[in-house]
Design an enzyme around this catalytic site. Structure first.
Site, PDB file in Angstrom:
ATOM      1  N   SER A   1      -2.731  -4.717  -2.009  1.00 10.92           N
ATOM      2  CA  SER A   1      -3.021  -4.604  -0.588  1.00 10.92           C
ATOM      3  C   SER A   1      -4.497  -4.273  -0.371  1.00 10.92           C
ATOM      4  O   SER A   1      -5.107  -3.529  -1.149  1.00 10.92           O
ATOM      5  CB  SER A   1      -2.154  -3.509   0.034  1.00 10.92           C
TER       6      SER A   1
ATOM      7  N   TRP B   1       0.800  -1.227   0.000  1.00 14.26           N
ATOM      8  CA  TRP B   1       0.000   0.000   0.000  1.00 14.26           C
ATOM      9  C   TRP B   1       0.831   1.275   0.000  1.00 14.26           C
ATOM     10  O   TRP B   1       0.337   2.343  -0.355  1.00 14.26           O
ATOM     11  CB  TRP B   1      -0.915   0.036   1.234  1.00 14.26           C
TER      12      TRP B   1
ATOM     13  N   GLU C   1      11.041  -8.110  -2.247  1.00 13.03           N
ATOM     14  CA  GLU C   1      11.550  -6.830  -1.761  1.00 13.03           C
ATOM     15  C   GLU C   1      10.932  -6.609  -0.392  1.00 13.03           C
ATOM     16  O   GLU C   1       9.726  -6.361  -0.281  1.00 13.03           O
ATOM     17  CB  GLU C   1      11.208  -5.668  -2.680  1.00 13.03           C
ATOM     18  N   LEU C   2      11.754  -6.708   0.634  1.00 16.79           N
ATOM     19  CA  LEU C   2      11.241  -6.713   1.997  1.00 16.79           C
ATOM     20  C   LEU C   2      11.620  -5.431   2.720  1.00 16.79           C
ATOM     21  O   LEU C   2      11.654  -4.362   2.135  1.00 16.79           O
ATOM     22  CB  LEU C   2      11.744  -7.972   2.715  1.00 16.79           C
TER      23      LEU C   2
END
Length: 470
Positions: A165, A139, A237-238
């Site tokens: 999201s 988001w 991608e964290l």
């Protein structure tokens, strides 16, 4: 897939602006999910045979169509996730930059690799599409993060299913509308509104060949667990705990303005936002004084008011998480430099939270080790390049790092010692689409954007042809 959601199950999006419900959508049924997968797989078999020139044309038309609705989209972003309306338009500018760049380089990036001539043989390697790509988008930058994978995946000949999201569901609808307006063949791009259980089951589907996830470390673990044993490609991608180092020779005016913007833009809700600042002891106090002035220039308020430069966090729970980081740091000896009363809109029990500047912090505090994801600037004094590099690397994350200095050569030497995917000098918090976007350690794996981004969305297929002897 065996889970059948309640027929009445719906997705509700609560706006952080005023706690109102701004979107209500029914969740996908089991039949919806199965039909979506079948369409994606069937359409992809035709899409991969579509000439690249046509795939480029479809993607270009879709971006053109999306941009015609930019004012409406900006307003929706502000309502759904709380970004100030004055900044919401910037997201689509970034979408356009990234999408058009990836379109411009795809011919070269997807060109077969030819080998040196070998008498009697023809040898080359093609970039083959993977199949159906499942994109799970967050988001905080709802269009930017999604477009990073959607456009190159389609250009490479894959079909795409987007799960956005639950905080920003309208983004998937707007992207669907844009591709529909562009005339994209049915089934090549689709979206679904899913609960967590069905998301995990879709990740595990044998009809999915690649999963792209942008989100938390815990979410990344969920993706890896769900995909285990199915041999999907996975791009993650964290989180980030991105540091900046202000050397003694830095241009302080530039460094302060850039770092504070990098820390507070989007309410600090950016995976590559600045969360840790290490400042040389000789300029530490001056940096802190200037940073206080810079922070006090922000105006916290409704994201729908043009004067607002700092909106609410995405939800009250997120703001409470940040408050807990600040409180623990203060209890452990940190000094807070911002009075909450200077930002009247900041109120406990709401997502509206005043920015904060902390000094006297250490790596024993959560605010220096965990991803805060909020409007907090934590500053630690250092006495050498060696100390700064050691502290910058003392993290489970490794997305980006920044050094501010007039000595570019020394900065590059230090940058080579940093365990990150992107290293900046005299800037931060920006994705150049010509450069590979990647993380190390718990910041993820895989690569997006640049020519290398196409490699994660294709597989190599070798052609080894022996010609008949005449």
């Amino acid at each position: 897939m065996t889970h059948q959601p309640d027929e009445n199950a719906v997705l509700q999006t609560v706006s952080p602006a005023d706690n109102s419900i701004v979107v209500t959508q029914p969740l996908a049924s089991q039949e919806d999910i199965i039909a979506t997968l079948e369409r994606a797989n069937i359409s992809q078999s035709h899409w991969r045979q579509t000439p690249l020139s046509q795939r480029k044309a479809y993607c270009t038309k879709a971006i053109d169509a999306l941009l015609t609705h930019k004012e409406m989209i900006a307003c929706e972003i502000s309502w759904m996730m709380g970004r100030p309306i004055r900044y919401s338009n910037s997201e689509l500018r970034g979408v356009e930059e990234r999408a058009r760049y990836m379109i411009s380089i795809c011919d070269e990036a997807l060109e077969p690799i030819t080998l040196n001539e070998k008498p009697g043989f023809t040898r080359y390697i093609k970039h083959e599409p993977l199949g159906t790509v499942f994109v799970i988008a967050p988001w905080n930058y709802p269009y930017l993060t999604a477009i990073n994978s959607i456009i190159p995946a389609l250009l490479a000949g894959n079909s795409v299913i987007l799960k956005h999201s639950s905080q920003t569901p309208l983004c998937s609808e707007r992207l669907q509308q844009a591709f529909d307006e562009a005339g994209l063949p049915k089934g090549v791009f689709q979206h679904l509104f899913l609960n967590h259980t069905d998301t995990e089951q879709l990740i595990a589907s044998e009809q999915i060949q690649h999963v792209v996830f942008t989100g938390s470390v815990s979410g990344g673990r969920m993706v890896e667990k769900a995909a285990a044993g199915h041999f999907h490609n996975i791009g993650l991608e964290l989180g980030g705990k991105d540091p900046a180092y202000i050397r003694a020779d830095a241009d302080l005016d530039h460094a302060v303005a850039t770092v504070i913007d990098g820390a507070l833009f989007n309410g600090g809700q950016s995976c590559c936002g600045i969360e840790r600042v290490y400042v040389d002891a000789t300029v530490h106090d001056e940096f802190v004084n200037r940073a206080k002035e810079e922070i006090h220039a922000y105006q916290l308020g409704s994201p729908l008011e043009y004067e607002t430069t700092l909106g609410p966090l995405v939800r009250t729970a997120a703001a409470d998480f940040v408050r807990a980081h600040i409180q623990q740091a203060i209890e452990m000896g940190a000094t807070a430099h911002i009075n909450e009363s200077d930002f009247p809109a900041s109120k406990p029990g709401t997502p509206y939270l005043a920015p904060q500047l902390l000094t006297d912090v250490t790596h024993q505090m959560r605010v220096m080790t965990e991803e805060t994801f909020g409007p907090v600037v934590a500053v630690q004094k250092v006495h050498s390049d060696h100390e700064a590099v050691a502290l910058m690397n003392d993290s489970e994350f490794g997305l980006t790092a920044s050094i501010f200095t007039r000595d570019t050569k020394q900065a590059i030497k230090l940058g080579e010692q940093l365990d990150v995917g992107t290293f900046f000098v005299n800037r931060c918090d920006y994705l150049d689409p010509a450069l590979a976007w990647a993380g190390v350690k718990h910041s993820g794996r895989g690569c997006a954007l640049s020519k290398l981004g196409f490699e994660t969305l294709t597989r190599p297929k070798s052609f080894h042809i022996k010609h008949p002897q005449e």
